[in-house]
Design an enzyme around this catalytic site. Structure first.
Site, short mmCIF file in Angstrom:
data_model
loop_
_atom_site.label_atom_id
_atom_site.label_comp_id
_atom_site.label_asym_id
_atom_site.label_seq_id
_atom_site.Cartn_x
_atom_site.Cartn_y
_atom_site.Cartn_z
N GLU A 1 0.86 -1.19 0.00
CA GLU A 1 0.00 0.00 0.00
C GLU A 1 0.89 1.23 0.00
O GLU A 1 1.83 1.31 0.78
CB GLU A 1 -0.91 -0.02 1.23
CG GLU A 1 -1.63 1.28 1.53
CD GLU A 1 -2.43 1.83 0.35
OE1 GLU A 1 -3.26 1.07 -0.20
OE2 GLU A 1 -2.23 3.00 -0.02
N THR B 1 -10.16 5.58 -1.29
CA THR B 1 -11.60 5.78 -1.35
C THR B 1 -12.31 5.09 -0.20
O THR B 1 -13.39 5.49 0.22
CB THR B 1 -12.13 5.26 -2.71
OG1 THR B 1 -11.42 5.93 -3.74
CG2 THR B 1 -13.61 5.52 -2.87
N HIS C 1 -25.24 -1.78 0.32
CA HIS C 1 -26.45 -1.60 -0.49
C HIS C 1 -27.34 -2.84 -0.42
O HIS C 1 -26.86 -3.96 -0.32
CB HIS C 1 -26.07 -1.29 -1.94
CG HIS C 1 -25.54 0.10 -2.10
ND1 HIS C 1 -26.37 1.18 -2.22
CD2 HIS C 1 -24.28 0.59 -2.10
CE1 HIS C 1 -25.64 2.29 -2.31
NE2 HIS C 1 -24.36 1.95 -2.23
N LYS D 1 -27.64 11.58 -9.58
CA LYS D 1 -27.79 10.18 -9.21
C LYS D 1 -28.39 10.05 -7.82
O LYS D 1 -28.71 8.96 -7.37
CB LYS D 1 -26.45 9.47 -9.27
CG LYS D 1 -25.91 9.46 -10.70
CD LYS D 1 -24.75 8.51 -10.88
CE LYS D 1 -25.15 7.08 -10.60
NZ LYS D 1 -24.20 6.10 -11.10
N ARG E 1 -14.65 8.03 -6.89
CA ARG E 1 -15.07 6.73 -7.40
C ARG E 1 -14.19 6.38 -8.59
O ARG E 1 -13.97 7.22 -9.47
CB ARG E 1 -16.53 6.78 -7.87
CG ARG E 1 -17.52 7.21 -6.79
CD ARG E 1 -18.88 7.40 -7.44
NE ARG E 1 -19.89 7.93 -6.53
CZ ARG E 1 -20.09 9.23 -6.31
NH1 ARG E 1 -19.31 10.12 -6.89
NH2 ARG E 1 -21.04 9.62 -5.50
N CYS F 1 -10.59 11.77 24.11
CA CYS F 1 -11.48 12.56 23.26
C CYS F 1 -12.75 12.87 24.02
O CYS F 1 -13.47 11.97 24.43
CB CYS F 1 -11.79 11.78 22.00
SG CYS F 1 -13.18 12.43 21.07
N CYS G 1 -15.42 14.47 22.98
CA CYS G 1 -16.70 14.42 22.27
C CYS G 1 -17.23 13.01 22.21
O CYS G 1 -18.42 12.77 22.25
CB CYS G 1 -16.54 14.97 20.86
SG CYS G 1 -15.81 16.59 20.80
C1 LIG Z 1 -18.44 9.42 -2.28
C2 LIG Z 1 -18.47 7.94 -2.42
C3 LIG Z 1 -19.49 7.22 -1.79
C4 LIG Z 1 -19.54 5.84 -1.92
N1 LIG Z 1 -20.50 5.18 -1.24
C5 LIG Z 1 -20.51 3.82 -1.30
C6 LIG Z 1 -21.48 3.10 -0.54
O1 LIG Z 1 -22.26 3.68 0.20
N2 LIG Z 1 -21.51 1.76 -0.65
C7 LIG Z 1 -20.63 1.09 -1.46
O2 LIG Z 1 -20.75 -0.12 -1.52
N3 LIG Z 1 -19.68 1.74 -2.15
C8 LIG Z 1 -19.61 3.09 -2.09
N4 LIG Z 1 -18.64 3.77 -2.77
C9 LIG Z 1 -17.66 3.02 -3.52
C10 LIG Z 1 -16.59 2.43 -2.59
O3 LIG Z 1 -16.13 3.38 -1.67
C11 LIG Z 1 -15.42 1.94 -3.41
O4 LIG Z 1 -15.92 1.09 -4.42
C12 LIG Z 1 -14.41 1.15 -2.62
O5 LIG Z 1 -13.97 1.86 -1.49
C13 LIG Z 1 -13.25 0.81 -3.49
O6 LIG Z 1 -12.25 0.16 -2.74
P1 LIG Z 1 -10.84 -0.08 -3.36
O7 LIG Z 1 -10.12 -0.93 -2.40
O8 LIG Z 1 -10.98 -0.57 -4.74
O9 LIG Z 1 -10.21 1.37 -3.52
P2 LIG Z 1 -9.34 2.26 -2.53
O10 LIG Z 1 -9.89 2.29 -1.18
O11 LIG Z 1 -9.12 3.54 -3.21
O12 LIG Z 1 -7.99 1.44 -2.44
C14 LIG Z 1 -7.01 1.48 -3.43
C15 LIG Z 1 -5.68 1.57 -2.71
O13 LIG Z 1 -4.63 1.38 -3.64
C16 LIG Z 1 -3.55 2.18 -3.22
N5 LIG Z 1 -2.64 2.34 -4.36
C17 LIG Z 1 -2.90 2.99 -5.52
N6 LIG Z 1 -1.82 2.93 -6.31
C18 LIG Z 1 -0.88 2.23 -5.66
C19 LIG Z 1 0.45 1.84 -5.98
N7 LIG Z 1 1.01 2.16 -7.13
N8 LIG Z 1 1.14 1.13 -5.04
C20 LIG Z 1 0.60 0.78 -3.86
N9 LIG Z 1 -0.67 1.14 -3.53
C21 LIG Z 1 -1.39 1.85 -4.42
C22 LIG Z 1 -4.22 3.44 -2.79
O14 LIG Z 1 -3.39 4.22 -1.95
C23 LIG Z 1 -5.45 2.92 -2.09
O15 LIG Z 1 -5.27 2.78 -0.71
C24 LIG Z 1 -18.58 5.16 -2.68
C25 LIG Z 1 -17.56 5.87 -3.30
C26 LIG Z 1 -17.49 7.25 -3.16
C27 LIG Z 1 -16.38 8.00 -3.80
#
Ligand SMILES: Cc1cc2nc3c(=O)[nH]c(=O)nc-3n(C[C@H](O)[C@H](O)[C@H](O)COP(=O)(O)OP(=O)(O)OC[C@H]3O[C@@H](n4cnc5c(N)ncnc54)[C@H](O)[C@@H]3O)c2cc1C
Ligand SMILES: Cc1cc2nc3c(=O)[nH]c(=O)nc-3n(C[C@H](O)[C@H](O)[C@H](O)COP(=O)(O)OP(=O)(O)OC[C@H]3O[C@@H](n4cnc5c(N)ncnc54)[C@H](O)[C@@H]3O)c2cc1C
Ligand code: SF4
Lengths: 495, 133, 430
Positions: free
Chosen positions: A32, A41, A50, A250, A311, A400, A402
């Site tokens: 990471e 994200t 959901h 949306k 996203r 904390c 709060c």
């Molecule tokens: C505003 C918002 C609201 C949402 N609400 C919902 C919801 O209510 N319910 C739901 O199911 N989903 C929701 N989603 C979607 C959900 O948050 C994401 O689909 C999910 O968090 C994706 O997880 P991930 O592990 O793919 O991405 P991330 O959490 O982004 O993880 C990717 C990781 O890869 C790391 N990384 C990137 N490049 C490198 C590299 N070169 N080397 C090492 N590490 C690297 C990053 O630092 C990061 O930590 C929402 C998204 C947003 C933006």
């Protein structure tokens, strides 16, 4: 070090995959780039599991959304994070929206999601009196839940580490290539080798894929702003409230978070770039204009915190999960919403893909699914608090004000991997309340410094570059921005 | 403070904001360019304003309050003050010098922390007792 | 010495005081002087003294002690007098809750969580700072954004410096004091920005904290965006039009690594809210009687927890009333309840206490909504019939107005509601 599988990206997806893989006799690593897992994200979303009936059944998203949904009770029980099925209402405010309700009901029937039903105005009034009187009908789904997404991510990572994962935080993967059938993965300080690489790099997954010469998609980050409201409004709505999606939006949701505070959002705008996590005046206006129509009792005055998340929207809008043109390089990319919901199912799917690609999977008989429960002092009864504080002096000081977080809880969070102020905040809620850290910041800095043997000036908000203070030492300045060893950590590796 | 050459030969007019009360009268002082003696004060609404303008123009004084490093104390810094107000233009230099001073707890309230040997009357004292940790 | 740990905690006290700032400590002394035998003061910080411990500047105590003291000096005097009065003061301890029977749930480092019985309670928890979220500044959320009070604590107690180049939002006294403080620590202050057309702090602080160091003060201007991924890299500021909307066409960028937010204090009422006391939405503190008693029997309050004070001297004065009443409550000598309700009228944001008695003498504290020169403070019946008037040279929102009410003034008043107005002299006598 040669690994069977190396995962790039420690978000909810990467961590879920890591934990799933530690059920088998494998050497697994996760890289990471940030100082802690979950800082992408995963820490900045709506936290909704959901209900399963939103995404169309024909898509990969639609399939994994419902499959993922069903995994959360068990995960929460094993890992001990906050999860509750609060249910949801998708509300219609004109007859023109009734077909949307019908479509949701239809999805539920096709996917066999239990308990989804249509509510008429009278029932809605009774169950959710704070909703606007303009609401005519709604689809209720009991399957929808709320979760603390970062807690879930920490739980998965910690469980994986306990079961043998080699977790490298503060290790960005810069390049990777194949050599003699093995993947060679370069970070600024170490080179790792692996038979299989999983790309779970979130919004940067297209770049990681391109670097592996397996890139055939682009990611366009789509920003969502969220606003957290004062706990004065706690209990205003009991269920997650969705509007019917319209052509322009949306949908802005009203979310009773797991902790009880109400959150409103998210917006959906093309982000300026991949680092654009700004909140904006138009964003706030869009959110509160929309929310006023849903729940008139909510106003901008109640905001205690705001944030934005990106996203990872891939070409074609669907998840991209599976093998690529490069043998051994597997994508778990384009994981936009509902990626949090789907993550446990994504992890299972990735394991299937690995098996199909020739990885031998032998289940371990010593896999430990459960994690020891962290103490949540404020939730204990007075008698339990007395007993605990008598037994353990770490529970004799409030950090904390709060959220009434004790020193013991912060020390525990640090022992479990919190290395930054944000890490403590997301694990313990210290700093998340009304005062937003006015009281606890210094105490958390002291505890981090003491436990990790560094000075206060080396403590950061969330890792590299996010220094907080500097010290004047008899004339010379010592800044926190210059201690790289504090910016990396390897945990686990020995099962 | 705004300075404006009014009488090319002998008088200078300087503006001050009165700190006597929230009305914040805009005071004007006419002073001799050579001796700096105050010739006239305008803009005040009460005696306090006039006195202040004269004092501020001829010999502005400030109390210095800052901290010095303290080892083994309950806190890392010990608050200190000048025993009496010092000339305003000395404040920055005094604070800068105090940044290099370290004391060790316990310290008694009012203990002398530093005396300026070049400038009689400038004496920095602890403004609280600092118990040892 | 300011720290104090009691010899041993009793299982029950006549009066338990939450918060060991000037309010709590002065209340403790007054309670002892008025019949309470056993008094406990609890403070969550490392030592008693409250916010004064970090206010190392001078400007305290002119009314109370007749000389100008620094914050720590004022605190020291108050602590010393509690020690002379045989009061238990426990620091590094936390009051978690107080139930209907006035059992105080206390957490101490010596004994953990325990329940202590109190016959009366004084709430003196002080205030917390409003945060950036309260004004929703758009932009990123990097490290380097501090409330001014937190920065003050870091610099003055820990010797930790918050940055190298700072912008300060808010011209209240805390913001001004910190502008000077950072400058004296060698940190560059790029400017102080105030959303209102007038500065909120004392002129004395404008002169001695800003003018002395050539720090610019920009009125009717605010921060409209924060920039920087990991650490603050700069802010954008813009002047405001008459409707308080930022004029983005006239915005400009300021490079800095630190933003201090100094936009006011809010009474710290976590505990009072848990106790379901009645609140005043204007003060954001509990509603209090002239005895400083809250809406629940035997619960008193004073200091910043009731309303934000600009001078600690008045905190002390108010605390003496609360402490005395708590002592009298325990002794059963609390005077008869109030018979008149005070109602804020024209240009009055709030009055404390919320009720008074026509039989006793009171000091009423009130705050004006907007600044006025040459004005009149008048008390009227709800229908406008004048009861009393006093000329004021000026009012200023940042400066609390004190009104001494003697029974003689209200001799001919027989109603139950008294309206308090501050009107311009021209409209006087309407
Ligand atoms: C505003 C918002 C609201 C949402 N609400 C919902 C919801 O209510 N319910 C739901 O199911 N989903 C929701 N989603 C979607 C959900 O948050 C994401 O689909 C999910 O968090 C994706 O997880 P991930 O592990 O793919 O991405 P991330 O959490 O982004 O993880 C990717 C990781 O890869 C790391 N990384 C990137 N490049 C490198 C590299 N070169 N080397 C090492 N590490 C690297 C990053 O630092 C990061 O930590 C929402 C998204 C947003 C933006
Ligand atoms: C930065 C700043 C500058 C100021 N400058 C001046 C000045 O120049 N001149 C002047 O006269 N006045 C000044 N004041 C105002 C004055 O200092 C305050 O009005 C006064 O200190 C308020 O006293 P208090 O006792 O109500 O609150 P505080 O001093 O805040 O004390 C409250 C105490 O209660 C404790 N507490 C809160 N909750 C709990 C709990 N649950 N359990 C245990 N303990 C708890 C807190 O830790 C704190 O120690 C300034 C104030 C500030 C913040
Ligand atoms: S001159 Fe008098 S009235 Fe005017 S500001 Fe000074 S003290 Fe106030």
């Amino acid at each position: 070090m040669l690994y069977d599988v190396l995962i790039i990206g420690g978000g909810i997806v990467g961590c879920a995959i890591a934990r799933e893989l530690t059920r088998y006799r494998l050497r697994v690593a996760l890289c990471e780039k940030e100082r802690e897992v979950g800082f992408g994200t995963t820490k900045a979303n709506s936290g909704i599991i959901h209900g399963g009936h939103h995404a169309a059944p024909g898509t990969l998203k639609g399939r994994l959304e419902w499959a993922g949904n069903q995994r959360w009770d068990r995960l929460a029980a094993e890992l001990g994070f906050g999860f509750r099925r609060v249910g949801e209402l998708t509300v219609a405010r004109s007859a023109a929206e009734f077909p949307t309700l019908d479509k949701l009901l239809h999805h539920a029937t096709v996917k066999r999601i239990p308990g989804v039903e249509r509510w008429e105005a009278e029932r809605i009034r009774r169950e959710e009196p704070a909703l606007s009187p303009t609401v005519l009908a709604a689809v209720y789904a009991p399957t929808t839940g709320v979760v603390n997404p970062y807690e879930a991510c920490y739980g998965l990572a910690e469980s994986a580490v306990r079961n043998g994962l080699d977790l490298l935080t503060g290790f960005p993967v810069e390049r990777l290539h194949q050599e003699d059938g093995l993947w060679v993965v370069l970070t600024p300080t170490v080179v790792l080798q692996a038979r299989f690489v999983i790309n779970a790099a979130g919004i940067d997954a297209d770049r990681v894929a391109a670097s592996a010469l397996a890139g055939n998609f682009d990611i366009r980050p789509r920003k969502g702003e969220e606003y957290l409201l004062d706990k004065r409004l706690q209990g205003l709505v009991k269920r997650v409230i969705f509007p019917c999606p319209t052509a322009v939006s949306k949908g802005i949701l009203v979310i009773p978070t797991f902790d009880g505070t109400i959150m409103v959002g998210p917006t959906a705008e093309e982000a300026g770039d991949r680092t654009d996590l700004t909140t904006s005046t138009p964003g706030a206006r869009a959110v509160f204009d929309a929310v006023r129509d849903l729940v008139p009792g909510i106003s901008e005055k109640d905001v205690i915190a705001q944030f934005a998340g990106l996203r990872a929207v891939a070409t074609g809008e669907d998840f991209i999960i599976g093998p690529t043109s490069r043998r051994g390089f597997i994508n778990a990319a384009g994981i936009q919403s509902p990626g949090l919901t789907a993550a446990p199912a994504i992890a299972e799917l990735v394991v299937d893909v690995l098996r199909d690609e020739g990885l031998t999977l032998v289940e371990r008989d010593d896999f430990m699914p459960a994690l020891p429960r962290p103490v949540h002092f404020a939730a204990l009864s007075t008698m339990e608090q007395i007993a605990l504080s008598l037994r353990d002096p770490r529970y004799r000081r409030i950090v904390c004000r709060c959220e009434y977080v004790t020193e013991g809880e912060v020390l525990d969070a640090i022992a479990r991997g919190a290395a930054t102020l944000d890490g403590i905040k997301f694990r313990t809620r210290a700093g998340m309340g009304r005062c937003q850290g006015g009281f606890c910041t210094v105490r958390c800095m002291e505890l981090l410094a003491r436990s990790r043997g560094m000075d206060m000036a080396s403590v950061t908000k969330r890792g590299r570059g996010s220094w907080l203070v500097y010290e004047r030492n008899g004339g010379t300045l010592r800044s926190s921005d210059s201690a790289p060893e504090d910016e990396q950590e390897r945990m686990g590796g020995e099962a | 403070m705004s300075v404006e050459e009014k009488h090319a030969t002998d008088l200078i007019t300087v503006g001050y904001l009165c700190i006597g009360c929230p009305l914040g009268c805009r005071l004007e002082v006419d002073a001799d360019t050579i001796t700096n003696a105050v010739v006239e004060v305008r803009g005040y609404s009460c005696r306090r304003g006039k006195d202040y303008a004269i004092q501020e123009h001829t010999a502005p004084m400030r109390l210095v309050t800052t901290t010095v490093a303290v080892d083994a104390g309950l806190w890392a810094r010990l608050p200190v003050r000048s025993r009496t107000p010092v000339p305003k233009d000395k404040v920055k230099a005094i604070c800068k010098h105090l940044r290099s001073i370290r004391v060790t707890a316990p310290v008694a309230s009012g203990a002398i922390i530093w005396v300026d040997d070049r400038e009689p009357g400038i004496e920095i004292v602890a403004s609280r007792a600092m118990p040892a940790r | 010495m300011i720290t104090a740990a009691p010899r041993h905690l009793r299982a029950s006290y006549d009066v338990v005081i939450v918060g060991g700032g000037p309010a709590g400590l002065e209340a403790a002394v007054a309670a002892r002087d008025n019949g309470a035998a056993h008094v406990l003061v609890v403070d969550r910080d490392q030592e008693a003294g409250g916010i004064l411990l970090q206010c190392i500047h001078s400007g305290f105590g002119l009314h109370r002690f007749g000389e100008e003291l620094t914050g720590p000096e004022y605190a020291q005097r108050v602590v010393a007098s509690t020690l002379e009065h045989d009061i238990d003061v426990i620091a590094d301890a936390y009051v978690l809750d107080i139930d209907e029977r006035r059992r105080v749930k206390l957490m101490t480092t010596q004994a953990g969580v325990s329940l202590v019985e109190a016959r009366a309670v004084v709430l003196a928890m002080g205030a917390r700072e409003r945060t950036r979220a309260a004004i929703r500044i758009p932009g990123t959320r990097p490290a380097g954004i501090f409330t001014a009070g937190l920065a003050q604590r870091l610099v003055n107690l820990y010797g930790l410096l918050p940055g190298r180049r700072a912008v300060i939002l808010g011209s209240g006294d805390i913001g001004l004091i910190m502008a000077r403080r950072l400058t004296l620590e060698g940190i560059e202050v790029a400017g102080v920005f105030e959303i209102m057309p007038y500065a909120n702090g004392l002129n004395r602080n404008i002169v001695q904290c800003l003018h002395d160091f050539d720090i610019p003060l920009h009125l009717s201007t605010t921060v409209v965006e924060i920039r920087g991924q990991n650490r603050v890299e700069g802010v954008t500021v813009a002047p405001l039009d008459e409707t308080l909307q930022p004029r983005l066409d006239r915005a400009w960028d300021i490079p800095c690594d630190t933003l201090l937010v100094s936009i006011g204090l809010i009474p710290e009422n976590e505990l009072s809210q848990q106790m379901r006391l009645r609140f005043d939405s204007a003060t954001r503190g509990p509603v209090v009687s002239s005895a400083m008693e809250c809406s629940r029997d035997g619960i008193f309050a004073c200091g910043n927890v009731v309303h934000i004070h600009d001078l600690v001297d008045f905190v002390s004065a108010e605390a003496m009333v609360a402490g005395r009443s708590a002592g009298q409550y325990v002794a059963g000598t609390l005077p008869r309840p109030d018979n008149v309700q005070l109602q804020p009228g024209a240009n009055v944001a709030y009055c404390v206490p919320h009720t008074i008695s026509t039989e006793r003498e009171h000091t009423v504290y009130l705050r004006a909504r907007k600044p006025l020169d040459a004005c009149t403070l008048q008390l009227t019946e709800p229908d406008g019939t004048p009861v009393y008037a006093r000329k004021l040279r000026y009012v200023f929102p940042a400066e609390m107005v004190n009104l001494k009410l003697r029974p003689a003034i209200l001799q001919n008043f027989h109603g139950s509601i008294l309206r308090v107005n501050i009107v311009e002299r021209a409209t006087e006598g309407e």
